[in-house]
Design a protein around this motif. Structure first.
Motif, PDB file in Angstrom:
ATOM      1  N   ARG A   1     -12.164  -3.820 -10.841  1.00 50.52           N
ATOM      2  CA  ARG A   1     -12.041  -2.436 -11.326  1.00 50.52           C
ATOM      3  C   ARG A   1     -12.140  -1.444 -10.158  1.00 50.52           C
ATOM      4  O   ARG A   1     -11.337  -0.523 -10.053  1.00 50.52           O
ATOM      5  CB  ARG A   1     -13.137  -2.126 -12.348  1.00 50.52           C
ATOM      6  CG  ARG A   1     -12.946  -0.708 -12.837  1.00 50.52           C
ATOM      7  CD  ARG A   1     -13.946  -0.201 -13.822  1.00 50.52           C
ATOM      8  NE  ARG A   1     -13.460   1.070 -14.352  1.00 50.52           N
ATOM      9  CZ  ARG A   1     -14.207   2.008 -14.892  1.00 50.52           C
ATOM     10  NH1 ARG A   1     -15.494   1.801 -15.007  1.00 50.52           N
ATOM     11  NH2 ARG A   1     -13.687   3.122 -15.320  1.00 50.52           N
TER      12      ARG A   1
ATOM     13  N   ILE B   1      -5.028   2.794  -6.952  1.00 48.43           N
ATOM     14  CA  ILE B   1      -4.357   3.903  -7.645  1.00 48.43           C
ATOM     15  C   ILE B   1      -4.389   5.150  -6.755  1.00 48.43           C
ATOM     16  O   ILE B   1      -3.373   5.824  -6.565  1.00 48.43           O
ATOM     17  CB  ILE B   1      -5.033   4.188  -9.014  1.00 48.43           C
ATOM     18  CG1 ILE B   1      -4.837   3.012  -9.980  1.00 48.43           C
ATOM     19  CG2 ILE B   1      -4.517   5.496  -9.622  1.00 48.43           C
ATOM     20  CD1 ILE B   1      -3.418   2.789 -10.458  1.00 48.43           C
TER      21      ILE B   1
ATOM     22  N   ARG C   1      -5.608  -5.316 -15.135  1.00 45.93           N
ATOM     23  CA  ARG C   1      -5.293  -4.051 -14.446  1.00 45.93           C
ATOM     24  C   ARG C   1      -4.937  -2.967 -15.480  1.00 45.93           C
ATOM     25  O   ARG C   1      -5.404  -1.844 -15.397  1.00 45.93           O
ATOM     26  CB  ARG C   1      -4.132  -4.267 -13.465  1.00 45.93           C
ATOM     27  CG  ARG C   1      -3.823  -3.011 -12.655  1.00 45.93           C
ATOM     28  CD  ARG C   1      -2.682  -3.234 -11.651  1.00 45.93           C
ATOM     29  NE  ARG C   1      -2.328  -2.003 -11.019  1.00 45.93           N
ATOM     30  CZ  ARG C   1      -2.600  -1.674  -9.739  1.00 45.93           C
ATOM     31  NH1 ARG C   1      -3.226  -2.521  -8.961  1.00 45.93           N
ATOM     32  NH2 ARG C   1      -2.246  -0.510  -9.247  1.00 45.93           N
ATOM     33  N   TYR C   2      -4.116  -3.359 -16.457  1.00 48.99           N
ATOM     34  CA  TYR C   2      -3.723  -2.421 -17.517  1.00 48.99           C
ATOM     35  C   TYR C   2      -4.978  -1.894 -18.236  1.00 48.99           C
ATOM     36  O   TYR C   2      -5.118  -0.706 -18.467  1.00 48.99           O
ATOM     37  CB  TYR C   2      -2.784  -3.120 -18.509  1.00 48.99           C
ATOM     38  CG  TYR C   2      -2.235  -2.190 -19.568  1.00 48.99           C
ATOM     39  CD1 TYR C   2      -0.973  -1.624 -19.440  1.00 48.99           C
ATOM     40  CD2 TYR C   2      -2.987  -1.868 -20.696  1.00 48.99           C
ATOM     41  CE1 TYR C   2      -0.469  -0.755 -20.405  1.00 48.99           C
ATOM     42  CE2 TYR C   2      -2.496  -0.991 -21.674  1.00 48.99           C
ATOM     43  CZ  TYR C   2      -1.230  -0.451 -21.514  1.00 48.99           C
ATOM     44  OH  TYR C   2      -0.746   0.422 -22.453  1.00 48.99           O
TER      45      TYR C   2
ATOM     46  N   LEU D   1      -6.760   0.699 -16.306  1.00 49.96           N
ATOM     47  CA  LEU D   1      -6.067   1.984 -16.268  1.00 49.96           C
ATOM     48  C   LEU D   1      -6.259   2.794 -17.558  1.00 49.96           C
ATOM     49  O   LEU D   1      -6.013   3.996 -17.573  1.00 49.96           O
ATOM     50  CB  LEU D   1      -4.571   1.792 -16.014  1.00 49.96           C
ATOM     51  CG  LEU D   1      -4.176   1.075 -14.722  1.00 49.96           C
ATOM     52  CD1 LEU D   1      -2.668   1.146 -14.512  1.00 49.96           C
ATOM     53  CD2 LEU D   1      -4.892   1.648 -13.516  1.00 49.96           C
ATOM     54  N   THR D   2      -6.711   2.118 -18.616  1.00 53.63           N
ATOM     55  CA  THR D   2      -6.891   2.849 -19.872  1.00 53.63           C
ATOM     56  C   THR D   2      -8.152   3.727 -19.862  1.00 53.63           C
ATOM     57  O   THR D   2      -8.369   4.498 -20.787  1.00 53.63           O
ATOM     58  CB  THR D   2      -6.993   1.891 -21.095  1.00 53.63           C
ATOM     59  OG1 THR D   2      -8.114   1.020 -20.888  1.00 53.63           O
ATOM     60  CG2 THR D   2      -5.731   1.074 -21.272  1.00 53.63           C
TER      61      THR D   2
ATOM     62  N   HIS E   1     -10.682   6.328 -17.366  1.00 50.91           N
ATOM     63  CA  HIS E   1     -10.757   7.074 -16.109  1.00 50.91           C
ATOM     64  C   HIS E   1     -11.763   6.414 -15.158  1.00 50.91           C
ATOM     65  O   HIS E   1     -12.796   5.907 -15.607  1.00 50.91           O
ATOM     66  CB  HIS E   1     -11.167   8.526 -16.402  1.00 50.91           C
ATOM     67  CG  HIS E   1     -11.040   9.406 -15.212  1.00 50.91           C
ATOM     68  ND1 HIS E   1     -12.111   9.746 -14.428  1.00 50.91           N
ATOM     69  CD2 HIS E   1      -9.954   9.984 -14.645  1.00 50.91           C
ATOM     70  CE1 HIS E   1     -11.689  10.524 -13.433  1.00 50.91           C
ATOM     71  NE2 HIS E   1     -10.386  10.680 -13.543  1.00 50.91           N
ATOM     72  N   TYR E   2     -11.466   6.435 -13.856  1.00 53.37           N
ATOM     73  CA  TYR E   2     -12.306   5.682 -12.898  1.00 53.37           C
ATOM     74  C   TYR E   2     -13.745   6.170 -12.820  1.00 53.37           C
ATOM     75  O   TYR E   2     -14.629   5.450 -12.376  1.00 53.37           O
ATOM     76  CB  TYR E   2     -11.663   5.686 -11.503  1.00 53.37           C
ATOM     77  CG  TYR E   2     -11.805   7.008 -10.753  1.00 53.37           C
ATOM     78  CD1 TYR E   2     -10.905   8.055 -10.954  1.00 53.37           C
ATOM     79  CD2 TYR E   2     -12.849   7.209  -9.850  1.00 53.37           C
ATOM     80  CE1 TYR E   2     -11.035   9.261 -10.282  1.00 53.37           C
ATOM     81  CE2 TYR E   2     -12.984   8.424  -9.172  1.00 53.37           C
ATOM     82  CZ  TYR E   2     -12.079   9.441  -9.395  1.00 53.37           C
ATOM     83  OH  TYR E   2     -12.214  10.630  -8.733  1.00 53.37           O
TER      84      TYR E   2
ATOM     85  N   VAL F   1      -1.587  12.055 -12.840  1.00 55.12           N
ATOM     86  CA  VAL F   1      -2.216  11.236 -11.793  1.00 55.12           C
ATOM     87  C   VAL F   1      -2.794  12.098 -10.673  1.00 55.12           C
ATOM     88  O   VAL F   1      -3.789  11.726 -10.036  1.00 55.12           O
ATOM     89  CB  VAL F   1      -1.271  10.139 -11.233  1.00 55.12           C
ATOM     90  CG1 VAL F   1      -0.985   9.105 -12.301  1.00 55.12           C
ATOM     91  CG2 VAL F   1       0.001  10.722 -10.651  1.00 55.12           C
TER      92      VAL F   1
ATOM     93  N   THR G   1      -5.373   8.116 -15.155  1.00 53.55           N
ATOM     94  CA  THR G   1      -4.503   7.000 -15.541  1.00 53.55           C
ATOM     95  C   THR G   1      -4.337   6.831 -17.057  1.00 53.55           C
ATOM     96  O   THR G   1      -3.247   6.435 -17.487  1.00 53.55           O
ATOM     97  CB  THR G   1      -4.982   5.674 -14.918  1.00 53.55           C
ATOM     98  OG1 THR G   1      -6.372   5.511 -15.208  1.00 53.55           O
ATOM     99  CG2 THR G   1      -4.759   5.657 -13.413  1.00 53.55           C
TER     100      THR G   1
ATOM    101  N   LEU H   1      -0.571   6.525 -18.560  1.00 57.75           N
ATOM    102  CA  LEU H   1      -0.071   5.442 -19.421  1.00 57.75           C
ATOM    103  C   LEU H   1       0.536   6.021 -20.696  1.00 57.75           C
ATOM    104  O   LEU H   1       1.584   5.570 -21.167  1.00 57.75           O
ATOM    105  CB  LEU H   1      -1.200   4.473 -19.800  1.00 57.75           C
ATOM    106  CG  LEU H   1      -1.624   3.430 -18.768  1.00 57.75           C
ATOM    107  CD1 LEU H   1      -2.773   2.601 -19.331  1.00 57.75           C
ATOM    108  CD2 LEU H   1      -0.470   2.517 -18.381  1.00 57.75           C
TER     109      LEU H   1
ATOM    110  N   LEU I   1       1.258   3.033 -11.062  1.00 57.54           N
ATOM    111  CA  LEU I   1       0.506   2.154 -11.971  1.00 57.54           C
ATOM    112  C   LEU I   1       0.371   0.725 -11.442  1.00 57.54           C
ATOM    113  O   LEU I   1      -0.617   0.059 -11.693  1.00 57.54           O
ATOM    114  CB  LEU I   1       1.168   2.145 -13.353  1.00 57.54           C
ATOM    115  CG  LEU I   1       1.307   3.526 -14.022  1.00 57.54           C
ATOM    116  CD1 LEU I   1       2.104   3.402 -15.314  1.00 57.54           C
ATOM    117  CD2 LEU I   1      -0.063   4.141 -14.298  1.00 57.54           C
TER     118      LEU I   1
END
Ligand SMILES: [Zn+2]
Length: 474
Positions: A44, A51, A309-310, A313-314, A316-317, A372, A378, A382, A409
Motif C-alpha cells: 500500500r 501514484i 493495487r485496485y 486506489l479505492t 485515499h492514501y 489526481v 485516486t 477511478l 493508475l
C-alpha cells in the motif's frame, strides 16, 4: 495543467506544489529494512508513492526518485532485545547478514514489480554508503551538534532548537517513542538523543557488519543513512520526501535535524508526504496475529496482485484502509469488469467526433487530472474512469482515455489482450465445488457457488463438455 496540491506533514495543510528546479523534481522514499518478507502493508505504501510519481510525470515533471535499502543499523522495537534487525533476521534464517539482505531486497522489488510499482531511478544501499554517512557524522561533530561517548556518537537534540516543532510533536512526550538504543545508551545527554554511529562494544561487540571510523570500529545508526544518501543524490535541499505514518514520530524528525544541522540550510525537504497504514480484518498487521500477507499469499488465493493495487486506489492514501479477503474479491471483480469493458472498447470502430463529444472527452480528461492533482484523489480518479466507460462517447475514445488515465493508475490496461484475462484460481475452485454440489443434488448450495463466481466477474456455462467459465458482460 491544473496545479498539484499535496498535504504536507510539515504544515499539516494541503499546499500547492512548487518544485525548486522545475521541470525536475527530487523525490526520496524511505525503503525497506530487508530482514523479512515484504507484505501487503508495504504494498500500500509504495503503491501510494508510485501514484505520486506518476502524477508528477503526467504533469510534465521529470522525477528523480531515490529509494534506500536499509541493510544495516536498524534496531528492533523496545519490546525486543535491541539487536540490529538484519543480524536478527540472519540468525533466524541461518544465513549471513549479506545473504539475508540480498534475498529480501530481491523479494521486495519482485513484489513491487507485481504491483506495477515503477522501480526507483536510484536504489541506494546503506552498506554501500558508509563513507558518506561517516562524513556527515564528522560534520555534525565539527558543528557541535553531535558528541562522542564510549558506546556511540549521538545527535544532541537540545542543540537543534526546532526539533520539538517538527511535525508538531512534543519532545517531553517522546521518551516513550525513543528506540531502544536508550537501553544501551547510558551516556546520552537527553533520552531522545539518537545514535549516529554505534561502536562495536557492549551489546554490539559481536556485530557482524562493522567499519572503521574516526570514532572507532562500528556501524551507522538507521537515521543517518537517509540524510546521507538523499543529499548525495538529490542535493542538500530537495522537493519531496515520503514514508509511512510510523516515521512521523522518530525517523523523519531525526532526518530533518541531522540534515539541517549539517548544512545550515532549511528546509531540508519542502514537502513531506506520509501514507496511512493498512489494517487487516480491522487489526494492526503483525506476525503474532498471522495476518501479515505477502503478494504470494494474494496470488495463492487466486487473486491478481493488480486487484490489490485496485483495492488500494479505492481509498485515499491518507485514510486508513482495512483489508479483508472479501474486499479483495470485490476489487478483483471490479478489475475483471474494467478489463472486459476496455477490451470491448478497444475493438470498437473509430468514428469521427462531433464537437459536443470532443468537449465531453476534454472535460473527462480535465476532471481526472484535477482529481489526481488534488492530493492524489485516486477514489475519485477511478470513479471518472467508470464514468467514461458508461458514457456515450465513441468506444475507441473511451479506450484512449482509459490508457491515458492508466499512466497514473498503473493497472496495466495498455497491456491487455483477450488471452490475458486470467481466470482466478478461486473461480476455478468454485466451479469444482459447484459440480460436486450438483452431483450431490444440493442445487441451492450450487447456486450460491455460482453467485460467488459471478462476484469474481465470471459466469458458468454448462456445456456438453462440462462447465465453462465465461467473463460476465456488464
Ligand atoms: Zn528513511
Amino acid at each position: 495543467m491544473a496545479d498539484i496540491y499535496l498535504t504536507n506533514s510539515l504544515s499539516r495543510k494541503k499546499e500547492k506544489f512548487t518544485p525548486i528546479n522545475p521541470p525536475k523534481v527530487g523525490m526520496y522514499t524511505c525503503g525497506m529494512t530487508v530482514y523479512d518478507y515484504a507484505h501487503i502493508g508495504h504494498g500500500r505504501k509504495y503503491v501510494g508513492d508510485d501514484i505520486l510519481r506518476r502524477v508528477l510525470a503526467v504533469n510534465g515533471f521529470e522525477v528523480n526518485h531515490v529509494q534506500n535499502i536499509t541493510d544495516v543499523g536498524h534496531l528492533v522495537s523496545d519490546a525486543d532485545e535491541g539487536e540490529d534487525k538484519l543480524e536478527k533476521g540472519a540468525k533466524k534464517a541461518g544465513k549471513s547478514v549479506w545473504e539475508v539482505a540480498e534475498f529480501f531486497a530481491q523479494h521486495f522489488y519482485d513484489s513491487m514489480d507485481r504491483l506495477n510499482v515503477l522501480r526507483p531511478t536510484t536504489i541506494a544501499k546503506a552498506t554501500e554508503h558508509i563513507n558518506e554517512q561517516i562524513e556527515l557524522v564528522r560534520k555534525l561533530i565539527d558543528k557541535g551538534f553531535a558528541y562522542d561517548t564510549p558506546e556511540a556518537v549521538y545527535f544532541d537534540i537540545e542543540k537543534f532548537a526546532d526539533y520539538p516543532k517538527l511535525f508538531g510533536q512534543n519532545v517531553s512526550e517522546k521518551k516513550v517513542g525513543v528506540r531502544d538504543e536508550v537501553k544501551g545508551g547510558e551516556h546520552k545527554k537527553h533520552p531522545a538523543d539518537f545514535a549516529l554511529w554505534f561502536k562495536t562494544v557492549g551489546r554490539f561487540a559481536n556485530h557482524t557488519m562493522h567499519w572503521q571510523s574516526p570514532w572507532g570500529d562500528g556501524f551507522p545508526g538507521w537515521h543517518i543513512e537517509c540524510s546521507a544518501m538523499s543529499m548525495k543524490y538529490l542535493g542538500e535541499q530537495f522537493d519531496i520526501h515520503t514514508g509511512g505514518e510510523d516515521h512521523l514520530s522518530v525517523h523523519h524528525p531525526n532526518e530533518i535535524a541531522q540534515s539541517e544541522a549539517a548544512t545550515g540550510k532549511r528546509p531540508f525537504v519542502r514537502y513531506w508526504i506520509h501514507h496511512a497504514f493498512l489494517k487487516v480484518d480491522g487489526k494492526k498487521m503483525s506476525k503474532s496475529l498471522g495476518n501479515l500477507y505477502t503478494i504470494e499469499d494474494v496470488e495463492d488465493k487466486g487473486y491478481e496482485p493488480i486487484a490489490l493495487r485496485y483495492l488500494f486506489l479505492t481509498t485515499h492514501y491518507r485514510d486508513p484502509l482495512n483489508f479483508t479477503w472479501e474486499s479483495l474479491a470485490s476489487a478483483q471483480s471490479a478489475l475483471e469488469k474494467l478489463k472486459q469493458q476496455i477490451l470491448a472498447a478497444k475493438d470498437g470502430e473509430r468514428k469521427s467526433l462531433s464537437s459536443e463529444k470532443e468537449e465531453k472527452i476534454e472535460k473527462f480528461r480535465q476532471v481526472f487530472i484535477e482529481a489526481v492533482n488534488d492530493d492524489l484523489n485516486t477514489p475519485k480518479a477511478l470513479a471518472v474512469l467508470w464514468q467514461v466507460l458508461k458514457s456515450n462517447i465513441p468506444s475507441t475514445d473511451k479506450y484512449d482515455l482509459a490508457l491515458y488515465f492508466d499512466e497514473v493508475l498503473g493497472l496495466g490496461l495498455s497491456e491487455l489482450t483477450k488471452t490475458k484475462i486470467k481466470i482466478p484460481m478461486k473461480a476455478k475452485e468454485l466451479v469444482t465445488k459447484r459440480e460436486k454440489l450438483r452431483a450431490g443434488g444440493e442445487f441451492g448450495e450450487a447456486d450460491k457457488a455460482r453467485n460467488e463466481i459471478r462476484k469474481l466477474g465470471f459466469d458458468v456455462e454448462d456445456t456438453s463438455k462440462g462447465p465453462r467459465l465465461k467473463a460476465v458482460k456488464n
